[in-house]
Design an enzyme around this catalytic site. Structure first.
Site, PDB file in Angstrom:
ATOM      1  N   CYS A   1      52.615  37.453  44.016  1.00  0.00           N
ATOM      2  CA  CYS A   1      52.775  37.255  45.454  1.00  0.00           C
ATOM      3  C   CYS A   1      53.879  38.155  46.021  1.00  0.00           C
ATOM      4  CB  CYS A   1      53.043  35.783  45.768  1.00  0.00           C
ATOM      5  SG  CYS A   1      52.721  35.338  47.500  1.00  0.00           S
ATOM      6  N   ASP A   2      53.959  38.215  47.334  1.00  0.00           N
ATOM      7  CA  ASP A   2      54.697  39.253  48.053  1.00  0.00           C
ATOM      8  C   ASP A   2      56.119  39.526  47.565  1.00  0.00           C
ATOM      9  OD1 ASP A   2      52.428  39.103  49.561  1.00  0.00           O
ATOM     10  OD2 ASP A   2      53.430  38.719  51.463  1.00  0.00           O
TER      11      ASP A   2
ATOM     12  N   SER B   1      53.545  38.985  58.514  1.00  0.00           N
ATOM     13  CA  SER B   1      52.766  39.177  57.297  1.00  0.00           C
ATOM     14  C   SER B   1      52.159  40.569  57.306  1.00  0.00           C
ATOM     15  CB  SER B   1      51.656  38.129  57.230  1.00  0.00           C
ATOM     16  OG  SER B   1      50.648  38.512  56.328  1.00  0.00           O
TER      17      SER B   1
ATOM     18  N   CYS C   1      47.783  34.031  43.581  1.00  0.00           N
ATOM     19  CA  CYS C   1      48.346  35.340  43.255  1.00  0.00           C
ATOM     20  C   CYS C   1      48.901  35.390  41.838  1.00  0.00           C
ATOM     21  CB  CYS C   1      49.473  35.684  44.226  1.00  0.00           C
ATOM     22  SG  CYS C   1      49.067  35.486  45.969  1.00  0.00           S
TER      23      CYS C   1
ATOM     24  N   ASP D   1      53.378  32.783  49.810  1.00  0.00           N
ATOM     25  CA  ASP D   1      53.541  33.029  51.240  1.00  0.00           C
ATOM     26  C   ASP D   1      52.365  32.483  52.040  1.00  0.00           C
ATOM     27  OD1 ASP D   1      55.870  34.236  50.612  1.00  0.00           O
ATOM     28  OD2 ASP D   1      55.416  36.149  51.546  1.00  0.00           O
TER      29      ASP D   1
END
Length: 560
Positions: free
Chosen positions: A125-126, A474, A52, A84
């Site tokens: 990323c998240d 998720s 990511c 993640d």
């Protein structure tokens, strides 16, 4: 009066007494003429720990180039990320949500210490997206977010793959539906290069919500990570942040309550991740906007689910980009009077003004359904309440044929025990899997449980069992699952009082989560209940347990 563009940084660059400060700055590239320019911090979450973020260093350089072209001075600095996808399914995931707070804290610290006049933050990323936006809210200096971009799909035997394909393949392998060679083949093909997970999972959901909120440039959120369009957005972001300084536009001018409502509307129309509830509430708190789970419930009643995107659909974010991206979806929603067009954005124009330039969706594209024929007439995400969730819980019902379920509880104190039972085929159709002590304090860290839900889907149980937890899921999760149950077990929430065999009802239509046990019996059980010992008395999770709020309040650490 002409606006002084370096009003913040001037305190460290102007006057004879700041000669030592300037001496240090000269060593990192400043020339005489640069001391009068606005200094723009470029926060990069570049890292080699995840696809990511592996390319963000190049994007940061392009942002800096854009800043320089607008007669500013850009300074790149780093912040952290957690992968993640790699942390999923084991103890490492306990450190994921806390990374959001660390990202926000670190950007705030550097930006205030170095007196930046403006900020561009780049994430992949998240947790990068909400962490960056929380910092912008606290700082309230002119700021823009740039998304690192979505990954392109992998290919295996002509089929598109992503990371969820691999998690589900594990479940298929454990139930003898595929062999080891096929599992290995999927593993090797699923992730072809840089970018965040390709469906409308948490990273793409949050990027889309941030664009809808007005804190990212149009088209930023669904662009592939690789390619010239993403690099050009970085150039423009560097230029645009200098314009924001000139116009005196700050995050508080953009991140208003109506802007958050626009973000929720777009996330719902796209069928986005349940994590958007947690993260938008946290961002709102950082800027002083009152946003609650009741706002999600209110907006969800009038916003239809339109996007046929993974995990419940067929397509990925890069496909959406090819048909006009988020601006095309927003234009559709604005024309239907579901968006508030007067909200200001980082372009310096309103949402309505930006969308005059957006291409409309073509009638024959298969990704976004017409408003008169939605995939689901209301939001694909619902807020549940009941005696198991007095403060609320979150469920995603998109793509499900059955949205109600009543069955006996199978109780597990933690993800590992539940996963072991699933692997050993001990979960049967009709069960309600209960995973507790995975909340913000109880985990600690409120783990996502994609490995759990993907294994159930892989075994063919995705719509044959219910699953409830005080942890998270998720964005790639699908099935009849309920997360964010509050209060959590660790603080004495009712989920901590469930026993094996208790009957539980999940009702997505009536938005209820009920334990069929009488109040007197629950009161009796409560007298015998004790919290589990915290396995992390020190360190980052030790501090986190002491500070973190309930999931219904965004699981933030700066609310006392």
């Amino acid at each position: 009066m002409k606006t002084k563009l370096n009003s913040r940084s001037a305190m460290m660059t102007e006057g004879d007494k700041r000669s030592p400060n300037r001496a240090m700055l000269r060593a990192v590239g400043f020339k005489d003429e640069d001391f009068k320019k606005p200094i723009i911090g470029v926060a990069s979450a570049w890292s080699e720990v995840t696809p990511c973020n592996i390319h963000l260093n190049e994007l940061a350089e392009r942002v800096k180039r854009g800043v320089i072209s607008a007669d500013g001075f850009g300074q790149i600095f780093g912040t952290i990320t957690v992968s993640d996808g790699i942390a999923m399914g084991h103890e490492g995931m306990k450190f994921s949500l806390v990374s959001r707070e660390v990202i926000a804290d670190s950007i705030e610290v550097v930006s205030n210490a170095e007196r930046f006049d403006g900020l561009v933050a780049i994430g992949g990323c998240d947790k990068n997206m909400p962490g960056c936006l929380m910092a912008m809210g606290r700082l309230n200096i002119p700021a823009i977010f740039v998304y690192g971009g979505t990954i392109l799909p992998g290919k295996c035997e002509g089929k598109d793959l992503d990371i969820v394909s691999v998690f589900e393949a594990v479940g298929q392998y454990s139930s003898n539906k595929i062999g080891h060679d096929k599992l290995e083949q999927i593993e090797k093909c699923a992730i072809p290069g840089p970018g965040s997970c390709g469906g409308m999972y948490t990273a793409n959901t949050m990027a889309s919500a941030i664009e809808a909120m007005g804190m990212a440039l149009p088209h930023d959120s669904c662009q592939p990570a690789v390619g010239e369009p993403k690099r050009l957005v970085c150039d423009r972001a560097g230029q645009a942040v200098v314009e924001l300084i000139k116009k005196g536009i700050h995050p508080k001018d953009i991140m208003t309550k109506p802007a958050f409502e626009n973000a929720i509307t777009v996330a719902f129309a796209l069928g986005g991740s349940t994590n958007v509830v947690l993260h938008l509430i946290a961002i709102a708190k950082s800027i002083g906007v009152k946003l609650t789970i009741d706002d999600f419930d209110r907006i969800g009643r009038k916003v239809p689910h339109l996007a046929d995107l993974k995990p419940s659909g067929k397509y990925v974010a890069a496909d959406l980009d090819r048909i006009g991206g988020i601006p095309a979806v927003m234009k559709l929603l604005l024309d239907a009077k579901l968006l508030q067009g007067d909200c200001l954005t980082v372009t310096g124009r309103t949402v309505k003004e930006n969308l005059k330039l957006a291409q409309p969706l073509s009638k024959n594209q298969p990704i976004i359904a017409p408003l008169e024929k939605p995939l689901y007439p209301t939001a694909p995400m619902v807020i549940l309440r009941g005696n198991l969730a007095p403060e609320g819980a979150v469920a995603k019902i998109s793509g499900l044929k059955v949205v109600t379920h009543t069955g006996p509880a199978r109780v597990f104190n933690g993800e590992e025990a539940a996963f072991e039972a699933i692997q050993k085929r001990k979960i049967k159709a009709g069960d309600v899997v209960v995973i507790r002590y995975e909340g913000p304090k109880g985990g600690p860290g409120m783990r996502e449980m994609l490995a759990i839900t993907a294994a159930l889907v892989g075994q063919g149980l995705g719509e044959k069992v219910g699953l409830i937890t005080d942890g998270r899921f998720s964005g790639g999760t699908h099935g009849l699952v309920v997360g964010h149950i509050a209060p959590e077990a660790q603080v004495g929430g009712p989920i901590g009082l469930i026993k094996d065999g208790d009957k539980i009802t999940i009702d997505g239509k009536k938005k209820r989560l009920e334990l069929h046990v009488g109040a007197a019996e629950l009161k009796k059980r409560k007298t015998k209940w004790k919290p589990v010992p915290n396995p992390y008395p020190k360190g980052v999770l030790g501090k986190y347990v002491k500070l973190v709020s309930s999931a219904s309040q965004g699981a933030v650490t700066d609310e006392f």
